[in-house]
Scaffold this motif. Structure first.
Motif, PDB file in Angstrom:
ATOM      1  N   PHE A  46      16.495  14.653 -27.256  1.00 14.00           N
ATOM      2  CA  PHE A  46      17.075  14.676 -25.919  1.00 14.00           C
ATOM      3  C   PHE A  46      16.227  15.489 -24.945  1.00 14.00           C
ATOM      4  O   PHE A  46      16.173  15.202 -23.765  1.00 14.00           O
ATOM      5  N   ASN A  83      13.154  11.371 -17.896  1.00 11.87           N
ATOM      6  CA  ASN A  83      14.187  11.084 -16.921  1.00 11.87           C
ATOM      7  C   ASN A  83      13.901  11.657 -15.537  1.00 11.87           C
ATOM      8  O   ASN A  83      14.729  11.530 -14.652  1.00 11.87           O
ATOM      9  N   THR A 110      22.081  13.490 -11.210  1.00 10.88           N
ATOM     10  CA  THR A 110      21.211  14.298 -12.064  1.00 10.88           C
ATOM     11  C   THR A 110      20.116  14.913 -11.197  1.00 10.88           C
ATOM     12  O   THR A 110      19.676  14.324 -10.213  1.00 10.88           O
ATOM     13  N   SER A 112      18.713  19.403 -14.435  1.00  8.65           N
ATOM     14  CA  SER A 112      19.544  18.777 -15.466  1.00  8.65           C
ATOM     15  C   SER A 112      19.305  17.268 -15.400  1.00  8.65           C
ATOM     16  O   SER A 112      20.131  16.511 -14.907  1.00  8.65           O
ATOM     17  N   TYR A 170      19.464  14.533 -17.143  1.00  5.69           N
ATOM     18  CA  TYR A 170      19.982  13.645 -18.193  1.00  5.69           C
ATOM     19  C   TYR A 170      20.605  12.393 -17.575  1.00  5.69           C
ATOM     20  O   TYR A 170      21.823  12.208 -17.573  1.00  5.69           O
ATOM     21  N   GLN A 188      22.922  10.204 -19.851  1.00  7.14           N
ATOM     22  CA  GLN A 188      24.072  10.844 -20.480  1.00  7.14           C
ATOM     23  C   GLN A 188      25.294  10.593 -19.596  1.00  7.14           C
ATOM     24  O   GLN A 188      25.438  11.187 -18.534  1.00  7.14           O
ATOM     25  N   GLY A 198      23.308  10.805 -25.755  1.00  2.00           N
ATOM     26  CA  GLY A 198      23.795  12.178 -25.755  1.00  2.00           C
ATOM     27  C   GLY A 198      25.296  12.330 -25.725  1.00  2.00           C
ATOM     28  O   GLY A 198      25.813  13.176 -24.985  1.00  2.00           O
ATOM     29  N   MET A 201      23.041  20.283 -20.172  1.00  2.00           N
ATOM     30  CA  MET A 201      23.763  19.077 -19.750  1.00  2.00           C
ATOM     31  C   MET A 201      24.938  19.417 -18.840  1.00  2.00           C
ATOM     32  O   MET A 201      25.257  18.660 -17.921  1.00  2.00           O
TER      33      MET A 201
END
Length: 781
Positions: free
Chosen positions: A406, A411, A539, A543, A545, A548, A571, A751
């Motif tokens: 992860f 991203n 996001t 952070s 992600y 997710q 995730g 996250m």
């Protein structure tokens, strides 16, 4: 150098020449530690690459956990049986080195022999995965025995040996990725085995001939070996390793040819020959022979690739991730003045220039088209020009994500800051086109982030700034114009979408019922985001992600989504917590179990508090910084290598000099200052560094990491050399267990909050550990 007895601490026994042969040099111990640490770290790096090729699910975290568990369990076992080896540590060291070399060879053979997992957790798949996990653990246990014997067998040298351990492991983290493009996976595995052999020879010269024969056999195998096993089931036409991944060019049978992102299906027989370019067995893109069959380019005119060119022609275009070239071919239909297209991987460009040059010759020979290898966001900041179209279609890598790493997901293209950069690179009335899969939460998150980015850059209502169109194969293209789309633009897109059989999700003045239009038109977007059952909040670079989508505050929803494929959502909190709980439980069992069962547990209150804090804090800071410098160095895997190498090497240097310091209670304050300066300056430096060559950006990253690494390297070596020898295994085991816990904590905190929150939490942990430590000169028991 006088001989030192290894049966205990120096003040507990008399010096005896029988403990160490007079001809045995401590330099050999240092060489042994260096080669062993390099081989272990090299195996861990290669294991994550092998797992990404083989598996569709979360192994990346397990690879790191296996490394910590193996070395910690070895230290724990050594503590339990210390009465057996303390008088003859060198003999036991040689046996451990032989076991380490043998386990590496056995695991490599098994890794290549095991059936590849095809994505289904049936009996065969589960058994194969379990065998892979357990087998990959074995070298960490045997290598951990070597490191544990070196640290515990020669306690007066423990600080220096620990420093060498860190420096060698950090160097290997740079060396192994650099060797992959040169030697390939088989050749780099051979290099790791050679390191293990060199460790054995350094303390047992009699093994030289055997190690030489083993290395020669490995070299012969590396020359003849096929590419490492992967998820790909079709014929591989070409395979190239980069420091970041493996890129394969794969045959596409005639009956499987397709044009993606269309509304009206097309017969495979009408599609020119194709190959598929795949990264680590996934992240696929198609390269089609449009040069030999120019009439087939009409197939792209009705695909989402050509959406922006319907309303912006004769302009300048920037394409992030040209892949197989469909975006570039579609852009050419708009008769552009210029096309700048970038991709992250050299082998992708080589597929056009070397593997199928005839198929791409019309692209390569077109003076308007500029293909280059560069990270997309870096390129946008580096090229001092604006564009009429900025376009990216499905850009991400499932390579790291599919194996569960992860912290290594690519991203940063899908953050609010990134979207703002893309919008800023547009000329007046320019169009940004972002195409993603049509799972509603992906398309919604794109719109949520665009709404935030546009709010800072325009006063035009959001519903007038976006057009959203979907394809038959569940792709969604979102077109953005911060100046608002004209009536002519809207009419053109609507007519084109209808004629091409595409789905209209939103266009100003047109009704297209559905969640996407509902969000675009809502007057209260924050309430929509808060009430939506999936996590679609924006996001950010702190952070990132994007994939997710499962809420940490809704365990019931997380439970219902636990079996979702990785291409839908990454995730899941329950999966992460379950995997973390499993790792922690196994860690406690393997590391503390032998000590408890053997009733050899030392007094541990101080040891546990101190070394638990170091294990938690170090891994948390390391992983948080790894992500923070990703934008600066241009790729998550490059950030991984630089961070681990920089932190370990500088921590190793500090460990070698830890004996020069007295009380370390000042260290948390210095660490807080270093972290604060880094977090404050890094964004500004990153923004200005886009025009720098990659070497300069890497040097800047090391400059940020080095002060922190030096500070973090002091506490462990400073205290471990003061411990009673019986306490060293416990300290080592505690550090390993809490490193596993820390790796899980980083994912959870980043996250739900940010990487900055991870850093400050770690600083607090260091403060608790060091302010609670006994003064220098006392053992931590």
């Amino acid at each position: 150098m006088p001989p030192v007895c290894n049966s205990g601490a120096p003040h507990r026994c008399r010096l005896s020449n029988s403990c160490i042969p007079s001809s045995f040099s401590y330099t050999r111990l240092y060489h042994c530690m260096a080669f062993t640490a390099a081989a272990l770290l090299g195996w861990e790096v290669l294991l994550t690459r092998l797992a990404s090729l083989r598996y569709h699910f979360h192994f990346g975290h397990l690879a790191v956990s296996n490394g910590l568990l193996g070395t910690g369990a070895a230290a724990s076992w050594l503590g339990m049986v210390r009465h057996r080896w303390h008088a003859r540590p060198r003999a036991w060291l040689i046996r451990a080195l032989i076991a380490f070399l043998g386990s590496l060879l056995a695991c490599i053979a098994l890794t290549y022999a095991l059936p590849v997992h095809r994505g289904t957790m049936d009996g065969t798949g589960t058994l194969s995965f379990a065998v892979f996990v357990l087998a990959s653990l074995l070298p960490f246990i045997t290598g951990g025995l070597v490191i544990g014997l070196l640290l515990c067998g020669w306690p007066r040298r423990s600080a220096r040996l620990y420093g060498i351990d860190l420096m060698a492991a950090g160097s290997a983290c740079l060396l192994v990725p650099a060797l992959l493009p040169i030697l390939g996976m088989a050749g780099t595995l051979c290099a790791v085995v050679s390191m293990a052999g060199a460790a054995l020879v350094s303390v047992w010269g009699r093994a030289l001939s055997s190690v030489g024969l083993t290395t020669a056999a490995m070299v012969a195998w590396a020359v003849m070996a096929d590419p490492a096993p992967s998820k790909i089931s079709r014929t591989i036409l070409a395979s190239t390793w980069t420091p970041l991944s493996r890129v394969d060019v794969v045959d596409v049978p005639s009956e499987q040819r397709t044009i993606r992102s269309r509304g009206i299906p097309v017969q495979s027989s009408t599609i020119p020959p194709q190959v598929e370019i795949m990264q680590d067995g996934s992240a696929s893109t198609l390269l089609t022979d449009f040069s030999g069959h120019p009439q087939a380019r009409e197939l792209l005119r009705d695909a989402l690739y050509a959406a922006a060119t319907q309303i912006r022609q004769n302009g300048e275009v920037f394409i992030v991730g040209f892949g197989g070239g469909d975006d570039v071919w579609a852009a050419l239909s708009g008769d552009p003045v210029r096309i700048d297209a970038v991709d992250l991987h050299d082998p992708v460009l080589e597929a056009h220039t070397a593997i199928r040059p005839d198929w791409s010759r019309l692209l390569l020979n077109d003076e308007r088209v500029n293909l280059s290898v560069m990270e997309g966001r870096t390129a946008l900041n580096r090229l001092a020009r604006s564009y009429d179209i900025v376009q990216l279609t499905g850009i991400d890598t499932w390579a790291a994500m599919s194996s569960g790493a992860f912290m290594l997901a690519e991203n940063y293209l899908y953050t609010t800051e990134s979207f703002g950069t893309m919008i800023d690179r547009l000329r007046p009335n320019g169009v940004l086109q972002i195409t993603r899969m049509a799972a509603e939460m992906e398309a919604l998150r794109i719109l949520v982030q665009l709404r935030v980015a546009l709010a800072e850059r325009t006063s035009v209502p959001f519903r007038e700034c976006v057009l959203v169109v979907g394809s038959r194969d569940h792709q969604v293209a979102t077109l953005v114009n911060r100046d608002g789309f004209s009536a002519a633009d809207i009419d053109t897109i609507v007519a084109w979408a209808r004629s091409a059989g595409l789905t209209l999700h939103h266009a100003p003045g047109h009704d297209a019922p559905g969640l996407l239009q509902q969000f675009v038109r809502t007057p209260n977007p924050q309430d929509f985001v808060d009430r939506f059952p999936r996590l679609i909040k924006p996001t950010t670079d702190q952070s990132p992600y994007f994939f997710q989508f499962t809420r940490w505050d809704s365990p019931n929803a997380a439970a219902t989504a636990i079996r979702e494929p990785t291409y839908i959502s990454q995730g899941n909190p329950l999966w992460i917590l379950g995997l973390g709980g499993y790792s922690i439980a196994i860690a406690v069992l393997l590391l503390y179990g032998p000590l408890w069962v053997g009733r050899r547990r030392p007094a541990t209150v101080g040891v546990t508090r101190y070394f638990a804090g170091l294990g938690l804090g170090y891994i948390m800071i390391e992983l948080a910084l790894m992500n923070s410098i990703t934008l600066l160095v241009g790729h998550p895997m490059r950030a991984f290598s630089i961070t681990v190498a920089g932190m370990l090497v500088t921590s190793g240097i500090a460990s070698l000099n830890a004996h020069r310091f007295g009380n370390l209670r000042w260290l948390p304050v210095a660490l807080a200052a270093a972290i604060g300066i880094t977090l404050a300056l890094l964004p500004a430096v990153t923004e200005h560094a886009h025009s720098w060559p990659i070497a300069a950006r890497c040097i800047a990253a090391v400059a940020f990491l080095s002060p922190i690494g030096l500070l973090l390297g002091l506490p462990f070596a400073h205290r471990v050399s003061q411990l009673d020898p019986d306490s060293i295994p416990w300290a080592w085991a505690t550090n390993a267990v809490c490193s596993v816990v820390g790796a899980v904590a980083v994912i959870a905190i980043s996250m739900t909050a940010s990487f900055a929150a991870v850093c400050w939490t770690a600083v607090a942990i260091y403060g608790i550990a060091l302010y609670g430590a006994e003064p220098t000169g006392q053992t931590l028991d």
